[in-house]
Design a protein around this motif. Structure first.
Motif, short mmCIF file in Angstrom:
data_model
loop_
_atom_site.label_atom_id
_atom_site.label_comp_id
_atom_site.label_asym_id
_atom_site.label_seq_id
_atom_site.Cartn_x
_atom_site.Cartn_y
_atom_site.Cartn_z
N ARG A 1 -11.13 1.22 52.45
CA ARG A 1 -10.03 2.69 51.55
C ARG A 1 -10.55 2.75 50.30
NH1 ARG A 1 -4.61 -0.54 53.98
NH2 ARG A 1 -4.77 -0.55 55.72
N VAL A 2 -12.07 1.85 50.00
CA VAL A 2 -11.95 2.06 48.58
C VAL A 2 -13.36 3.32 48.76
CG1 VAL A 2 -13.15 1.01 46.76
CG2 VAL A 2 -11.69 -0.26 48.05
N ILE A 3 -13.31 4.51 47.81
CA ILE A 3 -13.85 4.77 47.72
C ILE A 3 -14.62 5.88 46.42
CG2 ILE A 3 -12.89 6.97 50.11
CD1 ILE A 3 -11.26 8.63 48.01
N GLY A 4 -15.52 6.73 46.69
CA GLY A 4 -16.53 7.17 45.29
C GLY A 4 -15.33 8.08 44.47
N ALA A 5 -15.53 7.42 42.83
CA ALA A 5 -14.39 8.58 42.12
C ALA A 5 -14.99 9.64 42.10
CB ALA A 5 -15.45 7.83 40.29
N ASN A 6 -15.24 10.22 42.86
CA ASN A 6 -15.26 12.15 42.89
C ASN A 6 -14.86 11.42 44.52
OD1 ASN A 6 -17.37 10.99 44.30
ND2 ASN A 6 -19.01 12.19 43.59
N GLY A 7 -13.96 10.94 45.21
CA GLY A 7 -13.64 11.24 46.40
C GLY A 7 -15.06 11.16 47.84
#
Length: 175
Positions: A146-152
Motif C-alpha cells: 500500500r506504499v507508493i511513490g510520492a508522485n503516485g
C-alpha cells in the motif's frame, strides 16, 4: 547444575493457492503469523525469517484454520479479512513502528513513503522508512504493497510490481 538450553521454536509452513500465485504462510504454536510471502520469493522469506526467528525449526503443515481462512477470504475478495490476524516479528523499535503504521493503512488506500515516515513521527526519515518497509517479513497482512511513490507511481515491491498492482486493485485502490 546443568545448563539447559531451551527447545528451539517450531514454526509451521503452509502453502495456499491464490489468484496471483502460491503464498507461503508461517505461523507459530500460538497461531501468530511470523512470515508470509509468495512462493517465487521463498529465498527472500527464509532470509527475513532467519533474522526474525534465527533458531526456529520450520516444519511443513497446516496453519490454524482461522488464519488460513482469513488469507483465503482476503484473496477471494474480502479486503478486510486480514485486519484481525495476529502477527509477531522481531525487529528494531523503528521497524516495528513502521510495520504497525502499515497495518493502520486501510484496504483500498495508499500512502507515500513520506506520509508513512510522518505517521511514525519521523518525517525526515523517508529512506529509513522505505528500508524498514522492505524488511517486512509478513507481506500482504502487513501491507507494504500500500506504499507508493510520492508522485503516485507504483514503486518497488518485493513480490513484483504486477502483483502489487493486482493487490491494490483487488482492494479497490485507484492505481
Amino acid at each position: 547444575m546443568r545448563n539447559v538450553q531451551p527447545e528451539p521454536e517450531t514454526l509451521t509452513l503452509d502453502r495456499i493457492a491464490t489468484p496471483v500465485g502460491e503464498v507461503l504462510l508461517v505461523t507459530d504454536k500460538d497461531g501468530a503469523v511470523r512470515a508470509l510471502d509468495f512462493s517465487d520469493y521463498e529465498a527472500r522469506m527464509m532470509r527475513l525469517l532467519g533474522r526474525h526467528a534465527p533458531d526456529a525449526q520450520l516444519v511443513s503443515g497446516r496453519a490454524p484454520e482461522p488464519v488460513r481462512k482469513a488469507v483465503e477470504a482476503y484473496f477471494a475478495g474480502d479486503a478486510k479479512a486480514l485486519d484481525g490476524v495476529i502477527v509477531k516479528t522481531n525487529g528494531t523499535a523503528f521497524q516495528k513502528s513502521v510495520w504497525a503504521a502499515l497495518r493502520a493503512i486501510p484496504a483500498g488506500e495508499t500512502r507515500s513513503y513520506g506520509q508513512l515516515a510522518a505517521a511514525v513521527g519521523s518525517p525526515k526519515a523517508v529512506r529509513a522508512t522505505g528500508l524498514a518497509n522492505g524488511q517486512n517479513p509478513i507481506a500482504v497482512i502487513v501491507p507494504c504493497h500500500r506504499v507508493i511513490g510520492a508522485n503516485g507511481t507504483l514503486t518497488g515491491y518485493a513480490g513484483g510490481l504486477e502483483r502489487k498492482k493486482w493487490l491494490l486493485e483487488h482492494e479497490g485502490a485507484a492505481v
